[in-house]
Each structure stands twice: as C-alpha cells, then as structure tokens.
Design a protein around this motif. Structure first.
Motif, PDB file in Angstrom:
ATOM      1  N   ILE A   1       0.843  -1.191   0.000  1.00  0.00           N
ATOM      2  CA  ILE A   1       0.000   0.000   0.000  1.00  0.00           C
ATOM      3  C   ILE A   1       0.884   1.250   0.000  1.00  0.00           C
ATOM      4  O   ILE A   1       2.032   1.204   0.454  1.00  0.00           O
ATOM      5  CB  ILE A   1      -0.952   0.002   1.213  1.00  0.00           C
ATOM      6  CG1 ILE A   1      -1.986   1.138   1.131  1.00  0.00           C
ATOM      7  CG2 ILE A   1      -0.168   0.072   2.521  1.00  0.00           C
ATOM      8  CD1 ILE A   1      -3.108   1.009   2.168  1.00  0.00           C
TER       9      ILE A   1
ATOM     10  N   ASP B   1      -8.817  -8.710   2.119  1.00  0.00           N
ATOM     11  CA  ASP B   1      -9.514  -7.681   2.904  1.00  0.00           C
ATOM     12  C   ASP B   1      -9.217  -7.796   4.397  1.00  0.00           C
ATOM     13  O   ASP B   1      -9.725  -7.004   5.199  1.00  0.00           O
ATOM     14  CB  ASP B   1     -11.020  -7.718   2.637  1.00  0.00           C
ATOM     15  CG  ASP B   1     -11.633  -9.063   2.972  1.00  0.00           C
ATOM     16  OD1 ASP B   1     -12.816  -9.261   2.649  1.00  0.00           O
ATOM     17  OD2 ASP B   1     -10.936  -9.920   3.545  1.00  0.00           O
TER      18      ASP B   1
ATOM     19  N   ASP C   1      -3.207   4.104  -2.375  1.00  0.00           N
ATOM     20  CA  ASP C   1      -3.238   3.030  -3.371  1.00  0.00           C
ATOM     21  C   ASP C   1      -3.143   1.709  -2.617  1.00  0.00           C
ATOM     22  O   ASP C   1      -2.081   1.368  -2.115  1.00  0.00           O
ATOM     23  CB  ASP C   1      -2.079   3.181  -4.351  1.00  0.00           C
ATOM     24  CG  ASP C   1      -1.998   2.025  -5.347  1.00  0.00           C
ATOM     25  OD1 ASP C   1      -1.103   2.076  -6.208  1.00  0.00           O
ATOM     26  OD2 ASP C   1      -2.807   1.084  -5.259  1.00  0.00           O
ATOM     27  N   LYS C   2      -4.242   0.987  -2.590  1.00  0.00           N
ATOM     28  CA  LYS C   2      -4.317  -0.263  -1.833  1.00  0.00           C
ATOM     29  C   LYS C   2      -4.166  -1.482  -2.730  1.00  0.00           C
ATOM     30  O   LYS C   2      -4.477  -2.603  -2.305  1.00  0.00           O
ATOM     31  CB  LYS C   2      -5.657  -0.353  -1.109  1.00  0.00           C
ATOM     32  CG  LYS C   2      -5.973   0.826  -0.202  1.00  0.00           C
ATOM     33  CD  LYS C   2      -7.338   0.662   0.433  1.00  0.00           C
ATOM     34  CE  LYS C   2      -7.697   1.851   1.318  1.00  0.00           C
ATOM     35  NZ  LYS C   2      -9.040   1.679   1.945  1.00  0.00           N
ATOM     36  N   SER C   3      -3.710  -1.265  -3.953  1.00  0.00           N
ATOM     37  CA  SER C   3      -3.753  -2.333  -4.948  1.00  0.00           C
ATOM     38  C   SER C   3      -2.907  -3.555  -4.585  1.00  0.00           C
ATOM     39  O   SER C   3      -3.146  -4.637  -5.107  1.00  0.00           O
ATOM     40  CB  SER C   3      -3.311  -1.793  -6.305  1.00  0.00           C
ATOM     41  OG  SER C   3      -1.975  -1.314  -6.240  1.00  0.00           O
ATOM     42  N   GLY C   4      -1.939  -3.404  -3.712  1.00  0.00           N
ATOM     43  CA  GLY C   4      -1.089  -4.529  -3.356  1.00  0.00           C
ATOM     44  C   GLY C   4      -1.559  -5.334  -2.156  1.00  0.00           C
ATOM     45  O   GLY C   4      -0.974  -6.378  -1.855  1.00  0.00           O
TER      46      GLY C   4
END
Lengths: 113, 113
Positions: A47, A63, A56-59
C-alpha cells in the motif's frame, strides 16, 4: 536526522488474532509505503500513501489487511484474523515525494503460529 | 507480467575477486532502477540508483551499475570485493511515473577471507 522507525521489531501471534504494526516515517517525507517480504522472496508492495490523497491499496493481498495514515505522519498496518501465510517481514519506507528514493525502516518480523 | 529477475541467488567469492550481479526487468517505457543492500542484522539501504543520464552509475563503497536499455538490464559490479560486502543485494525497478518498487528475489553474497 532519524530514519524510518518501525515497531514492534518482532511479533509472534496465534492464528486468528489481529495484529497492528506501526511505522514512523522520516520527518518531512510525504510519501509512505508498506512492503512485505516472505522467506526467500523479494519485497511485495502492499500500500502507498501520499499526503492527504486516497491511498493506493492495490497490493493488499486480502480484505484482512488494512492501513491508515494520519496526515504525513505515523502509519499503522492492521492484519485481522492472521493466518500462517501472513508470516513475513513487513517493511515500511518513506520518500520526500512520490518517485523519490525510498528509505526503508528495519521491519517488523511477524510470526503466526 | 511485469517482473524483476536476479539470476544469481547465492554467490560465494574470495576477497579481492570481482563481482557482477545480474538484474533484468520486463517493463516497457521509462524506468527508474535501484540496487539496495541489506547487511546482516541491518535494514535495507540504497546502494545506487539510476533515473536518467549517464547509464553508468556509481554508488557507495565502490559499487557501480550499468543500465543497458536494449538488454533491459542493470547489472551491479565491483572490481574487488571485501569481506564486509557480505550481504543480501536486491535489484528494484519502478516506472518513471510510478512509485511502487518491484523487487527481485535478492542475491545473497558471501565473501570469504
């Protein structure tokens, strides 16, 4: 000046417990990053925070992982309901601005039993 | 998928031997390139970086790296290693417009007296 600091340096927890990892970036650095390094692997991006922009939480791998940052200071990475595959060294880095050289902290070694 | 490859996972050298560690990446476009080093018991430190300009980059402790765009490579070199160079070496790449570093799996270097 002081570098990036992280706490705790080591954390052992039982499967299913929640853990919280802390990162203090270098003062004045607007960008902050979390990475994970599993045994025998390179670092994986998790992140990224830049100022007050949306992170940016793409990594983030699932959840169960979340992170927060207050302004341009401390960040916490939370892992809920830990699993054994979460065992890794969690590294935090900061940079003056996006795209600048990233400076890493010493990491938190997480062991999930 | 975009990746960073380090071909040598474990290298053993005698003091005064020359060193070359390979790094290749599979990104198109403009990239920033880094070598980080992790000495035993210490955190990741920047060894050298390439953003633009002269493709031969000189870093700390006598290390250098050459960016060869046509080969998508950024190999690390040192003409004469010392025992104190024993460490883990990581190659990392990010896009010129990006921020997340993509790391290779690392090369463990052992220098024997």
């Amino acid at each position: 000046g002081a570098g990036v600091s992280q706490s705790p340096s080591n954390k052992v927890t039982e499967k299913g417990k929640d853990v919280e990892l802390r990162c203090d970036p270098i003062s004045g650095h607007t960008a902050l990053y979390w990475y994970r390094q599993r045994l025998g692997q390179g670092l994986e991006f998790l992140i990224y925070f830049q100022g007050n922009s949306a992170p940016d939480k793409s990594g983030l791998p699932s959840d169960r992982f979340s992170a927060e940052r207050t302004g341009e200071s401390v960040s916490t990475l939370t892992i809920q309901r830990t699993q054994q595959e979460d065992s890794a060294v969690y590294l935090c880095a900061s940079s003056f601005m996006t795209g600048d050289t990233q400076y890493f902290g010493p990491g938190t070694r997480l062991t999930v039993l | 998928a975009q990746s960073v490859s380090q071909h040598n996972h474990h290298v053993i050298l005698s003091e005064a031997a020359s060193l070359e560690l390979g790094c290749n990446y599979s990104y198109g476009g403009t990239v920033n390139l880094f070598w980080y080093v992790q000495y035993p018991g210490q955190h990741l430190q920047l060894l050298l970086k390439y953003f633009s300009g002269d493709p031969l980059v000189k870093g700390i402790k006598g290390f250098e790296a050459e960016f060869i765009k046509s080969k998508f490579s950024f190999n690390l070199r040192k003409p004469s290693v010392q025992w104190s160079d024993t460490a883990e070496y990581f190659c990392a790449v990010n896009r010129n417009s990006g921020y997340a570093l993509n790391f290779g799996k690392g090369t463990s270097l052992l220098v024997t007296p």
